[in-house]
Design a protein around this motif. Structure first.
Motif, short mmCIF file in Angstrom:
data_model
loop_
_atom_site.label_atom_id
_atom_site.label_comp_id
_atom_site.label_asym_id
_atom_site.label_seq_id
_atom_site.Cartn_x
_atom_site.Cartn_y
_atom_site.Cartn_z
N ALA A 1 3.34 -9.38 19.40
CA ALA A 1 4.87 -9.44 18.60
C ALA A 1 5.80 -9.01 19.84
CB ALA A 1 5.07 -8.64 17.62
N SER A 2 6.87 -9.51 19.91
CA SER A 2 7.87 -9.17 20.87
C SER A 2 8.83 -8.03 20.18
CB SER A 2 8.94 -10.45 21.03
OG SER A 2 9.54 -10.71 19.78
N ARG A 3 9.67 -7.58 21.08
CA ARG A 3 10.47 -6.38 20.76
C ARG A 3 11.19 -6.74 19.57
NH1 ARG A 3 10.94 -1.96 23.85
NH2 ARG A 3 9.63 -3.05 25.47
N GLU A 4 11.91 -8.02 19.75
CA GLU A 4 12.89 -8.39 18.49
C GLU A 4 12.02 -8.41 17.38
OE1 GLU A 4 14.33 -12.53 18.95
OE2 GLU A 4 15.18 -12.48 17.03
N GLN A 5 10.90 -9.19 17.17
CA GLN A 5 10.05 -9.39 16.10
C GLN A 5 9.80 -8.01 15.43
OE1 GLN A 5 6.94 -11.83 18.00
NE2 GLN A 5 7.88 -13.73 16.94
N LEU A 6 9.37 -7.15 16.45
CA LEU A 6 9.02 -5.54 15.83
C LEU A 6 10.09 -4.98 15.19
CD1 LEU A 6 6.33 -4.50 18.46
CD2 LEU A 6 5.92 -5.56 16.27
N SER B 1 0.52 -8.42 29.20
CA SER B 1 0.95 -8.62 30.56
C SER B 1 2.60 -9.16 30.58
CB SER B 1 0.47 -10.14 30.94
OG SER B 1 -1.10 -9.79 31.18
N ASP B 2 3.10 -9.49 29.33
CA ASP B 2 4.61 -9.68 29.27
C ASP B 2 5.20 -8.41 28.98
OD1 ASP B 2 4.35 -9.51 26.60
OD2 ASP B 2 4.51 -11.85 26.23
N ASP B 3 6.50 -8.56 28.61
CA ASP B 3 7.28 -7.25 28.34
C ASP B 3 7.29 -7.05 26.77
OD1 ASP B 3 8.76 -9.25 27.61
OD2 ASP B 3 10.60 -8.80 28.22
N SER B 4 6.28 -7.72 25.93
CA SER B 4 6.23 -7.18 24.63
C SER B 4 5.79 -5.62 24.38
CB SER B 4 4.82 -7.95 23.91
OG SER B 4 5.00 -9.24 24.04
N PRO B 5 6.29 -5.00 23.57
CA PRO B 5 6.19 -3.50 23.33
C PRO B 5 4.46 -3.10 23.38
CG PRO B 5 7.86 -4.08 21.79
CD PRO B 5 7.14 -5.20 22.50
N LYS B 6 3.94 -2.23 23.90
CA LYS B 6 2.74 -1.74 23.81
C LYS B 6 2.52 -0.67 22.84
CE LYS B 6 1.55 -2.91 28.55
NZ LYS B 6 1.26 -2.37 29.74
N SER B 7 3.52 -0.26 22.21
CA SER B 7 3.38 0.69 21.00
C SER B 7 4.57 0.40 20.03
CB SER B 7 3.60 2.06 21.43
OG SER B 7 3.77 2.94 20.32
N ILE B 8 4.42 0.59 18.74
CA ILE B 8 5.43 0.07 17.83
C ILE B 8 6.71 1.20 17.92
CG2 ILE B 8 4.35 1.71 15.80
CD1 ILE B 8 6.15 -1.43 15.13
N PHE B 9 6.21 2.47 18.40
CA PHE B 9 7.02 3.59 18.68
C PHE B 9 8.36 3.41 19.78
CE2 PHE B 9 3.19 5.76 16.43
CZ PHE B 9 3.88 5.86 15.22
N GLU B 10 7.97 2.25 20.53
CA GLU B 10 8.98 1.70 21.30
C GLU B 10 10.35 1.30 20.55
OE1 GLU B 10 8.04 -0.63 24.60
OE2 GLU B 10 5.82 0.07 24.69
N ILE B 11 10.10 1.10 19.37
CA ILE B 11 11.22 0.54 18.49
C ILE B 11 12.02 1.56 17.70
CG2 ILE B 11 11.68 -1.19 16.63
CD1 ILE B 11 10.34 -2.36 18.94
N PRO B 12 13.37 1.64 18.05
CA PRO B 12 14.01 2.56 17.30
C PRO B 12 13.95 2.85 15.80
CG PRO B 12 15.28 1.66 18.86
CD PRO B 12 13.98 0.71 18.87
N GLY B 13 13.74 3.95 15.03
CA GLY B 13 13.43 4.05 13.93
C GLY B 13 11.88 4.01 13.33
N ALA B 14 10.98 3.41 14.23
CA ALA B 14 9.81 3.31 13.85
C ALA B 14 8.93 4.66 13.62
CB ALA B 14 8.96 2.61 15.25
N LYS B 15 9.40 5.74 14.01
CA LYS B 15 8.73 6.82 13.80
C LYS B 15 9.02 7.32 12.24
CE LYS B 15 10.20 9.85 17.08
NZ LYS B 15 10.78 9.11 18.24
N GLU B 16 9.99 6.84 11.45
CA GLU B 16 10.12 7.04 10.20
C GLU B 16 9.37 6.08 9.23
OE1 GLU B 16 14.64 7.09 10.67
OE2 GLU B 16 13.40 8.11 12.27
N VAL B 17 8.60 4.98 9.76
CA VAL B 17 8.01 4.02 8.99
C VAL B 17 6.73 3.52 9.39
CG1 VAL B 17 10.09 2.97 8.06
CG2 VAL B 17 9.12 2.11 10.16
N ALA B 18 6.29 4.08 10.60
CA ALA B 18 4.90 3.62 11.02
C ALA B 18 3.84 4.74 11.47
CB ALA B 18 5.33 2.80 12.30
N ILE B 19 2.69 4.27 11.19
CA ILE B 19 1.44 4.96 11.85
C ILE B 19 0.88 3.82 12.80
CG2 ILE B 19 -1.10 5.39 11.41
CD1 ILE B 19 0.05 6.06 8.21
N GLU B 20 0.38 4.53 13.84
CA GLU B 20 -0.23 3.70 15.15
C GLU B 20 -1.76 4.05 15.00
OE1 GLU B 20 2.01 2.03 18.22
OE2 GLU B 20 0.45 3.11 19.62
#
Lengths: 349, 349
Positions: free
Chosen positions: A138-143, A168-187
């Motif tokens: 998933a891309s940064r925008e999708q996440l 290999s591309d610039d897709s995030p390697k962790s959901i926690f690269e997305i602002p606000g993810a720490k309040e909704v996600a487990i990885e």
């Protein structure tokens, strides 16, 4: 790992129980290596005996009365553990889905990312990126959309990043690269696909202290209770292996292994592309997702097995959305990949 | 274990996933070493990352609507995993028990074996022998009663034999020494207390093919599904350690370790006996169960900690039936045991 095993036979090197959450040094190394820029701390990391095991421990945390959503197709452990925990209704043969699970279709038509505007709210969203089996990252925008969707719905995302190093591309390697993810996600993540640790059994799960249940109680506190009651930590020898993986030489070796399998992926992609098939995934994952439009996955699997003596994985095993596809894995010796490519070209020429 | 770790870095010695149930050689060695006379076969053995983990996987198998019975006092993981699975009602502060759990009192008055004629039927009976914390091992006659009780009630016994190698008298070392047990019992066991494998993580669970649900479906088949979905097998390196333990030298080394701790036990027993306390357990277990009649377990714990700087375990932590007792563990270096004994004699002289 051999050194740690030897050390266990000495008075100074012996160690027994705990910490159940993993050795402090390893938790710190995981945080520093993979989460330096996202504010995830050592104490947010739970070292485990693999992502599959942690998925089930998370299901025990969630209990039997939640509803989950999964990508369709997806890694079968999410659905299977949901069935085992009693979260689902009966299997519906006509649509090949369990009741009370939301299947989010991921297909070439939607770029393997679900149309969230048509997805109803669930308590939990399992999301694997890069995805097994489609190989789509998933891309940064999708996440960013996904995190917003979870936040609006009060859902928890369980983000499975077991293949992140293959990106290999610039897709995030962790959901926690997305602002606000720490309040909704487990990885949840694993050394299995980076260091060949499938038999060694070592992974980790990140539960940020910012992730709260609706009553304000931290999710990590309850998960910690489960880790201490239902698990006693990964083997100390395996944990020594994890520390080795995260040393400068270890990181280099893992990059080399990942690079090797990505070369295998290229061979597989070239094979099917030259035969005129549409292939997906591959760029950010060790899997090639090959489309056989209008055909049954199991028939294609049987044809390739019986005529070329090559083992693939039928796409419908990952959910009804996988019908008509076959997953080809790049995890193999080079000479076997080359030989398989030769036979496939012979079969489908 | 060091050899296996090294071998993983070679083409010939590398191994990945599975078998989830454990390596065939290790399953065969466990069956031959511990169950040769009881008809338990290699295929009845599931190798695990420890008894605690398997107890929780068994609870996942049983689901949230069963009622369990436990010895009181007992190892806390049975009750805690029952609470986590949602099997229980609220905690009742007045009696210090969870609702919907049957606490089977085990005290000096009943020889640490419950009066089964007064125990109501439950779906599951957790039974640990030699017991942690009391150190009591059930006799052949008592276990025969227990098996009959389970059979009459259609209950499943989960028999925890983690301390079986500490048995010095003729108490059975496995529930499967009792005729008919294969139709009512599961046994869980561990290398932790025989080989110091607490951090290595290795144990096993026996589910005989004769154990059936009331509809005739084998329990082992469902457990196998959970092992494959929620677990991926113990670390291959730890399994190599298990094979080492069951070699002739390994068995001798484990006997020596057990013998060493049993000498520690003797020192602890002598200490408290000479001070006039009633002590229990010890003979068949690495635990000494010391009675402080009329006193609160936590007060005694605090007194010994603060005045003698010795750590014990308050008996009430194992259930309300442990109140007034303290558990003393023999797992320690000899010089520490001797020093603790000296301080305890000074404290209570």
């Amino acid at each position: 790992m051999a050194e740690r095993a030897h050390a266990l036979s000495t008075v100074d090197g012996y160690s027994g129980y705990g910490a159940e959450q993993g050795e402090k040094k390893l938790r710190a190394a995981i945080a520093a290596t993979y989460y330096a820029d996202s504010g995830i701390e050592e104490t947010d990391i739970f070292v485990s005996d693999g992502a599959k095991c942690d998925i089930s421990r998370l299901q025990v945390l969630f209990g039997s009365s939640v509803k989950i959503a999964v990508q369709d197709p997806s890694y079968p452990a999410y659905v299977d553990s949901s069935v085992i925990m009693g979260q689902t209704d009966l299997y519906q043969q006509d649509v090949q889905k369990y009741g009370n699970i939301e299947y989010m279709r991921c297909s070439p038509e939607n770029g393997f990312f679900p149309d969230l505007s048509s997805v109803p709210r669930t308590d939990i969203i399992f999301f694997c990126s890069p995805n097994n089996p489609t190989g789509a990252a998933a891309s940064r925008e999708q996440l960013t959309q996904l995190v917003k969707f979870a936040k609006n719905n009060g859902s928890i995302i369980v983000y499975d990043s077991a293949y992140a190093m293959y990106i290999s591309d610039d897709s995030p390697k962790s959901i926690f690269e997305i602002p606000g993810a720490k309040e909704v996600a487990i990885e949840t993540a694993s050394f299995s696909k980076y260091a060949g640790f499938t038999g060694v059994r070592l992974g980790w799960t990140v539960i940020p202290k910012e992730l709260l249940f609706s009553d304000g109680h931290p999710v990590a506190k309850d998960f910690n209770r489960i880790v201490c009651t239902s698990f006693n930590g990964a083997s100390t020898i395996s944990q020594a292996g994890g520390l080795g993986c995260l040393s400068p030489e270890g990181l280099k070796a893992m990059q080399d292994v990942v690079g090797f399998y990505k070369e295998n992926t290229d061979i597989i992609v070239e094979t099917f592309t030259s035969l005129g098939y549409n292939v997906y995934g591959a760029k950010n994952a060790p899997y090639v997702w090959v489309h056989f439009p209008g055909r049954n996955s199991w028939d294609v699997f049987a044809e390739i097995l019986e005529k070329a003596h090559v083992v693939t994985t039928p796409g419908s095993g990952f959910g009804p959305g996988g019908e008509g596809f076959v997953r080809i894995s790049a995890f193999g010796h080079r000479e076997n990949i080359i030989e398989a490519a030769r036979r496939l070209k012979e079969l489908y020429k």
